[in-house]
Design a protein around this motif. Structure first.
Motif, PDB file in Angstrom:
ATOM      1  N   UNK A  45       0.803  -1.286  -0.182  1.00  0.00           N
ATOM      2  CA  UNK A  45       0.043  -0.114  -0.030  1.00  0.00           C
ATOM      3  C   UNK A  45       0.866   1.215  -0.064  1.00  0.00           C
ATOM      4  N   UNK A  46       1.806   1.352   0.984  1.00  0.00           N
ATOM      5  CA  UNK A  46       2.773   2.222   0.828  1.00  0.00           C
ATOM      6  C   UNK A  46       3.549   2.693  -0.549  1.00  0.00           C
ATOM      7  N   UNK A  47       3.924   1.269  -0.945  1.00  0.00           N
ATOM      8  CA  UNK A  47       4.822   1.312  -2.393  1.00  0.00           C
ATOM      9  C   UNK A  47       3.989   2.187  -3.615  1.00  0.00           C
ATOM     10  N   UNK A  48       2.609   1.967  -3.321  1.00  0.00           N
ATOM     11  CA  UNK A  48       1.636   2.465  -4.241  1.00  0.00           C
ATOM     12  C   UNK A  48       1.687   3.838  -4.657  1.00  0.00           C
ATOM     13  N   UNK A  49       2.026   4.677  -3.713  1.00  0.00           N
ATOM     14  CA  UNK A  49       2.274   6.192  -3.508  1.00  0.00           C
ATOM     15  C   UNK A  49       2.935   6.470  -4.647  1.00  0.00           C
ATOM     16  N   UNK A  50       4.180   6.186  -4.879  1.00  0.00           N
ATOM     17  CA  UNK A  50       5.036   6.452  -5.922  1.00  0.00           C
ATOM     18  C   UNK A  50       4.719   6.078  -7.504  1.00  0.00           C
ATOM     19  N   UNK A  51       3.600   5.061  -7.652  1.00  0.00           N
ATOM     20  CA  UNK A  51       3.154   4.531  -8.908  1.00  0.00           C
ATOM     21  C   UNK A  51       1.868   5.192  -9.331  1.00  0.00           C
ATOM     22  N   UNK A  52       1.085   5.986  -8.498  1.00  0.00           N
ATOM     23  CA  UNK A  52      -0.219   6.237  -8.806  1.00  0.00           C
ATOM     24  C   UNK A  52      -0.242   7.323 -10.381  1.00  0.00           C
ATOM     25  N   UNK A  53       0.813   8.075 -10.420  1.00  0.00           N
ATOM     26  CA  UNK A  53       0.782   9.041 -11.333  1.00  0.00           C
ATOM     27  C   UNK A  53       0.878   8.056 -12.678  1.00  0.00           C
TER      28      UNK A  53
END
Length: 259
Positions: A45-53
């Protein structure tokens, strides 16, 4: 309808461990994986923060090369580690939730489904029959050990990895949510039944505790001893029924009371 990055980040913050942002972006396999593992055990879930764009751009059809031809996706150590971990996790859940099913049947099936789920995240997929065949074969060879079974299925999944076909029509949101709900129910139902059976056993044990404690109270034991020795009221014959024969000491005490 175009996806907005601000909405994706809001869903990530509010329901990220449940995969709400992946449902919004049409990434149902990723959403199901997050639902069953609570956001990849927190770290995903934390790793998703950088991949959302990048995911928002892919959902809008911009910034992504659309023609991949017959190319094979590059090997991803992160995806391989996720396949092994989730495969082991699914196998352990099957062992806990389905103890009445033979281990050589339930565990390799669960491991194969877990590996296949990770393989289907994003724009990639793998050959599901090959993964399941490898899981069953490895489980048979290693006598149901989860780690080698998951590792073998993950290696086969990497061997048969490919891109998902493009241009497929999107399913309606209601149908997608229905399928996700069925998958979550199939995963959680055995665990819920196992938990209810365990809770019923614990409740039955708790209900029998007062009676056991009463039988073991020192006061009750002392009173019983005093009645036997004749220092307290009551008769052992009344306690144990008509078939109880009083001792010689009790007979002498009764004669003394009569005199």
């Amino acid at each position: 309808m175009a996806k907005r990055l601000l909405v994706a980040y809001g869903l990530w913050a509010l329901g990220g461990p449940l995969g709400l942002h992946h449902i919004y972006l049409g990434r149902d396999s990723h959403a199901l994986l997050w639902m069953l593992t609570l956001g990849g055990f927190g770290g995903g879930w934390i790793w998703d923060f950088w991949h959302l764009p990048g995911w928002v751009a892919a959902a809008n059809g911009t910034g992504v090369a659309r023609d991949r031809g017959g190319t094979v996706p590059s090997l991803s150590p992160l995806r391989l580690a996720g396949q092994v971990t989730v495969g082991m996790y699914f196998g352990l859940v099957a062992a806990l939730g389905l103890p009445w099913v033979p281990a050589l049947l339930a565990q390799p099936l669960a491991v194969g489904l877990g590996v296949q789920l990770v393989s289907s995240v994003g724009d990639q997929t793998a050959d599901a029959p090959s993964i399941l065949a490898a899981a069953f074969l490895a489980s048979l060879l290693f006598q149901g050990w989860v780690l080698p079974t998951s590792l073998a299925a993950s290696i086969v999944a990497q061997r048969h990895r490919r891109y998902k076909p493009q241009g497929m029509p999107r399913t309606r949101l209601a149908a997608r949510l229905y399928h996700l709900g069925l998958a979550c129910l199939a995963f959680a139902a055995p665990l819920a039944c196992r938990g209810l059976c365990g809770a019923a056993g614990v409740l039955g044990t708790i209900l029998t505790l007062p009676r056991a404690v009463t039988e073991l109270l020192p006061l009750r034991a002392g009173r019983f001893l005093a009645e036997i020795l004749g220092f307290a009221g009551g008769s052992p014959a009344q306690e144990y029924g008509a078939g109880f024969e009083p001792s010689s000491w009790s007979k002498r005490q009764r004669r003394a009371y009569e005199v």
